[in-house]
Scaffold this motif. Structure first.
Motif, PDB file in Angstrom:
ATOM      1  N   SER A   1      49.418   2.004 143.118  1.00 32.29           N
ATOM      2  CA  SER A   1      49.332   0.824 142.260  1.00 32.29           C
ATOM      3  C   SER A   1      49.068  -0.433 143.075  1.00 32.29           C
ATOM      4  O   SER A   1      48.293  -1.289 142.672  1.00 32.29           O
ATOM      5  CB  SER A   1      50.629   0.629 141.485  1.00 32.29           C
ATOM      6  N   ARG A   2      49.760  -0.534 144.222  1.00 37.91           N
ATOM      7  CA  ARG A   2      49.545  -1.717 145.075  1.00 37.91           C
ATOM      8  C   ARG A   2      48.082  -1.809 145.463  1.00 37.91           C
ATOM      9  O   ARG A   2      47.454  -2.854 145.367  1.00 37.91           O
ATOM     10  CB  ARG A   2      50.418  -1.619 146.329  1.00 37.91           C
ATOM     11  N   LEU A   3      47.540  -0.664 145.890  1.00 39.94           N
ATOM     12  CA  LEU A   3      46.138  -0.625 146.308  1.00 39.94           C
ATOM     13  C   LEU A   3      45.221  -1.028 145.150  1.00 39.94           C
ATOM     14  O   LEU A   3      44.333  -1.875 145.300  1.00 39.94           O
ATOM     15  CB  LEU A   3      45.792   0.791 146.790  1.00 39.94           C
ATOM     16  N   MET A   4      45.468  -0.442 143.969  1.00 37.80           N
ATOM     17  CA  MET A   4      44.585  -0.713 142.836  1.00 37.80           C
ATOM     18  C   MET A   4      44.707  -2.159 142.354  1.00 37.80           C
ATOM     19  O   MET A   4      43.733  -2.763 141.949  1.00 37.80           O
ATOM     20  CB  MET A   4      44.867   0.242 141.676  1.00 37.80           C
ATOM     21  N   ASN A   5      45.919  -2.691 142.409  1.00 37.87           N
ATOM     22  CA  ASN A   5      46.093  -4.103 142.054  1.00 37.87           C
ATOM     23  C   ASN A   5      45.215  -4.974 142.931  1.00 37.87           C
ATOM     24  O   ASN A   5      44.605  -5.935 142.475  1.00 37.87           O
ATOM     25  CB  ASN A   5      47.554  -4.528 142.225  1.00 37.87           C
ATOM     26  N   ARG A   6      45.180  -4.618 144.229  1.00 41.05           N
ATOM     27  CA  ARG A   6      44.405  -5.418 145.170  1.00 41.05           C
ATOM     28  C   ARG A   6      42.908  -5.285 144.885  1.00 41.05           C
ATOM     29  O   ARG A   6      42.180  -6.281 144.844  1.00 41.05           O
ATOM     30  CB  ARG A   6      44.716  -4.960 146.602  1.00 41.05           C
TER      31      ARG A   6
ATOM     32  N   GLN B   1      37.812 -10.746 137.281  1.00 43.54           N
ATOM     33  CA  GLN B   1      38.344 -12.088 137.021  1.00 43.54           C
ATOM     34  C   GLN B   1      39.745 -12.008 136.418  1.00 43.54           C
ATOM     35  O   GLN B   1      40.272 -13.002 135.956  1.00 43.54           O
ATOM     36  CB  GLN B   1      37.440 -12.808 136.015  1.00 43.54           C
ATOM     37  N   ILE B   2      40.283 -10.797 136.382  1.00 44.24           N
ATOM     38  CA  ILE B   2      41.534 -10.619 135.656  1.00 44.24           C
ATOM     39  C   ILE B   2      42.728 -10.906 136.542  1.00 44.24           C
ATOM     40  O   ILE B   2      42.915 -10.271 137.577  1.00 44.24           O
ATOM     41  CB  ILE B   2      41.570  -9.200 135.064  1.00 44.24           C
ATOM     42  N   ARG B   3      43.498 -11.897 136.166  1.00 51.62           N
ATOM     43  CA  ARG B   3      44.632 -12.323 136.985  1.00 51.62           C
ATOM     44  C   ARG B   3      45.930 -11.835 136.358  1.00 51.62           C
ATOM     45  O   ARG B   3      46.574 -12.551 135.610  1.00 51.62           O
ATOM     46  CB  ARG B   3      44.644 -13.854 137.107  1.00 51.62           C
ATOM     47  N   ILE B   4      46.248 -10.600 136.610  1.00 55.19           N
ATOM     48  CA  ILE B   4      47.559 -10.111 136.182  1.00 55.19           C
ATOM     49  C   ILE B   4      48.250  -9.505 137.394  1.00 55.19           C
ATOM     50  O   ILE B   4      47.603  -8.852 138.212  1.00 55.19           O
ATOM     51  CB  ILE B   4      47.474  -9.095 135.010  1.00 55.19           C
ATOM     52  N   SER B   5      49.555  -9.739 137.525  1.00 57.19           N
ATOM     53  CA  SER B   5      50.227  -9.304 138.749  1.00 57.19           C
ATOM     54  C   SER B   5      50.536  -7.818 138.746  1.00 57.19           C
ATOM     55  O   SER B   5      50.575  -7.191 139.790  1.00 57.19           O
ATOM     56  CB  SER B   5      51.536 -10.056 138.965  1.00 57.19           C
ATOM     57  N   ASP B   6      50.784  -7.268 137.574  1.00 59.95           N
ATOM     58  CA  ASP B   6      51.241  -5.880 137.537  1.00 59.95           C
ATOM     59  C   ASP B   6      50.521  -5.166 136.402  1.00 59.95           C
ATOM     60  O   ASP B   6      50.969  -5.140 135.273  1.00 59.95           O
ATOM     61  CB  ASP B   6      52.768  -5.881 137.307  1.00 59.95           C
ATOM     62  N   GLN B   7      49.366  -4.600 136.747  1.00 57.99           N
ATOM     63  CA  GLN B   7      48.521  -4.047 135.682  1.00 57.99           C
ATOM     64  C   GLN B   7      49.135  -2.838 134.997  1.00 57.99           C
ATOM     65  O   GLN B   7      48.806  -2.515 133.869  1.00 57.99           O
ATOM     66  CB  GLN B   7      47.152  -3.673 136.242  1.00 57.99           C
ATOM     67  N   GLY B   8      50.054  -2.165 135.680  1.00 60.25           N
ATOM     68  CA  GLY B   8      50.533  -0.886 135.161  1.00 60.25           C
ATOM     69  C   GLY B   8      51.580  -0.990 134.060  1.00 60.25           C
ATOM     70  O   GLY B   8      51.784  -0.050 133.312  1.00 60.25           O
ATOM     71  N   CYS B   9      52.250  -2.133 133.968  1.00 60.93           N
ATOM     72  CA  CYS B   9      53.341  -2.221 132.998  1.00 60.93           C
ATOM     73  C   CYS B   9      52.777  -2.363 131.591  1.00 60.93           C
ATOM     74  O   CYS B   9      52.052  -3.299 131.293  1.00 60.93           O
ATOM     75  CB  CYS B   9      54.243  -3.407 133.329  1.00 60.93           C
ATOM     76  N   MET B  10      53.124  -1.435 130.716  1.00 59.82           N
ATOM     77  CA  MET B  10      52.509  -1.427 129.386  1.00 59.82           C
ATOM     78  C   MET B  10      53.352  -2.152 128.350  1.00 59.82           C
ATOM     79  O   MET B  10      52.941  -2.284 127.207  1.00 59.82           O
ATOM     80  CB  MET B  10      52.246   0.011 128.931  1.00 59.82           C
ATOM     81  N   LEU B  11      54.526  -2.600 128.714  1.00 59.91           N
ATOM     82  CA  LEU B  11      55.343  -3.379 127.787  1.00 59.91           C
ATOM     83  C   LEU B  11      54.745  -4.785 127.715  1.00 59.91           C
ATOM     84  O   LEU B  11      54.959  -5.602 128.597  1.00 59.91           O
ATOM     85  CB  LEU B  11      56.788  -3.440 128.296  1.00 59.91           C
ATOM     86  N   ARG B  12      53.956  -5.050 126.685  1.00 63.89           N
ATOM     87  CA  ARG B  12      53.239  -6.317 126.605  1.00 63.89           C
ATOM     88  C   ARG B  12      53.148  -6.803 125.171  1.00 63.89           C
ATOM     89  O   ARG B  12      53.240  -6.004 124.240  1.00 63.89           O
ATOM     90  CB  ARG B  12      51.804  -6.137 127.125  1.00 63.89           C
TER      91      ARG B  12
END
Ligand code: UDP
Ligand code: MG
Length: 330
Positions: free
Chosen positions: A136-141, A148-159
């Protein structure tokens, strides 16, 4: 009048954990004192999940709806099927395995009451296996660099998504997508909050390493053409460099004479370039494949059944339950 809520939960072979989910989700929602609907989307489960969801619908028909997909369409398509059917002012997504604590929904609702139209989340203490966190860290980077998507934690689905955002998402006909990123692109007032995260309550993760990689390609190709541009840029740079090399060799030939040594160096460079070329071809293929799927215009998911109360009878005391069997496809 308080905004109403739709909770969308994709379910894929979660028989072991569903009861735990009901036990915590409904009390947490009742505490909010708002009208809500829980929309379970069964994503082609092959275990007893559908039967368990049907039981729950019979127990709480006023606040539960179940969409049964005919086949496994993937977590994000299942969520889109839920979005298309949702009626609430705020739509909140949640995993079925209790990794996202239902008690945190209150925080999301509070942020949306304050005016946010998209509530992203960051997992405070993430409970997942080591390789998942590293991946996840790698993919976030990678995602940060390429989109252009600025989200810190793409994996969390509680949104949380405001009705406007959900309507915009519903107008999209993409065959492969990543819901949090898609929602973010339409948001005017996005915020990010911290939420708790827990270990999976029961059962096992539905994502193998392979499916995870596919999902991340969906994210990257869906929101950026940077990988394609990278190859045009890198290709241009390499071509210029080799041109310089050839010129150098030509001059050397005039001054020192022809060279026969260094053949293997040449092979080395050639193989490296062939490798680069193949990767580039693969990247192009990732896009072409998705374009192909898109132009075929096949349905993204097919609905086998919808369990819900008739909307027209909802306000009346004598309630009617309906089970629509639809060949609906989208
Ligand atoms: N899920 C789904 N379809 C799939 C895979 C997963 O609907 O093809 C659901 C699953 O039931 C769960 C959520 O998506 O509610 C997240 O899946 P999981 O917990 O397996 O993923 P992880 O937490 O390991 O990322
Ligand atoms: Mg999970």
């Amino acid at each position: 009048m308080n905004a109403t809520l739709s909770i969308v939960i994709p379910v894929y072979n979660e028989e072991a954990g569903l009861q735990h989910l009901y036990d915590r989700l409904y009390p947490a929602l009742d505490q909010l004192r708002r009208r809500y609907e829980v929309l379970f989307v069964d994503d082609g489960s092959t275990d007893r999940s559908v039967a368990l969801l049907r039981e729950q619908f019979q127990r709480r028909p006023d606040s539960t709806r179940v969409i049964v997909l005919a086949r496994n369409a993937g977590q994000h398509m299942a969520i889109l099927a839920g979005f298309a059917q949702s009626r609430g002012d705020y739509v909140i997504t949640l995993d079925a395995d209790l990794q996202n604590p239902p008690e945190e929904i209150a925080k999301i609702v509070a942020s949306m009451d304050d005016g946010a139209d998209y509530v992203g989340t960051v997992r405070a203490r993430r409970h997942d296996v080591y390789w998942r966190k590293a991946a996840s860290r790698l993919m976030n980077r990678v995602r940060e660099r390429t989109t252009q998507i600025r989200i810190s934690d793409q994996g969390c689905m509680l949104r949380g998504y405001h009705r406007n955002i959900v309507d915009a998402i519903n107008r999209c006909l993409e065959v492969s997508t990543f819901v949090p990123a898609l929602g973010y692109t339409f948001a005017r007032y996005p915020v990010e909050i911290e939420v708790e995260h827990a270990e999976r309550k029961a059962g096992q993760s539905k994502y193998s390493l392979y499916r995870l990689i596919r999902l991340n390609f969906d994210l990257m190709t869906g929101f950026s053409v940077a990988p394609l541009q990278f190859f045009t840029m890198a290709g241009t740079a390499l071509a210029l460099l080799s041109l310089l090399g050839v010129l150098g060799l030509a001059i050397r030939r005039l001054i020192v004479g022809p060279e026969a040594e260094g053949v293997f160096t040449l092979f080395g460079i050639a193989f490296f370039l062939i490798g680069v070329l193949l990767i580039g071809l693969g990247v192009v293929g990732e896009y072409v494949g998705r374009i192909y799927e898109q132009v075929r215009q096949r349905p993204r998911y097919t609905i086998a059944a919808v369990l819900e109360e008739d909307e027209s009878t909802q306000a009346q005391p004598q309630q009617q339950r309906s089970e629509r069997y639809v060949g609906g496809a989208e």
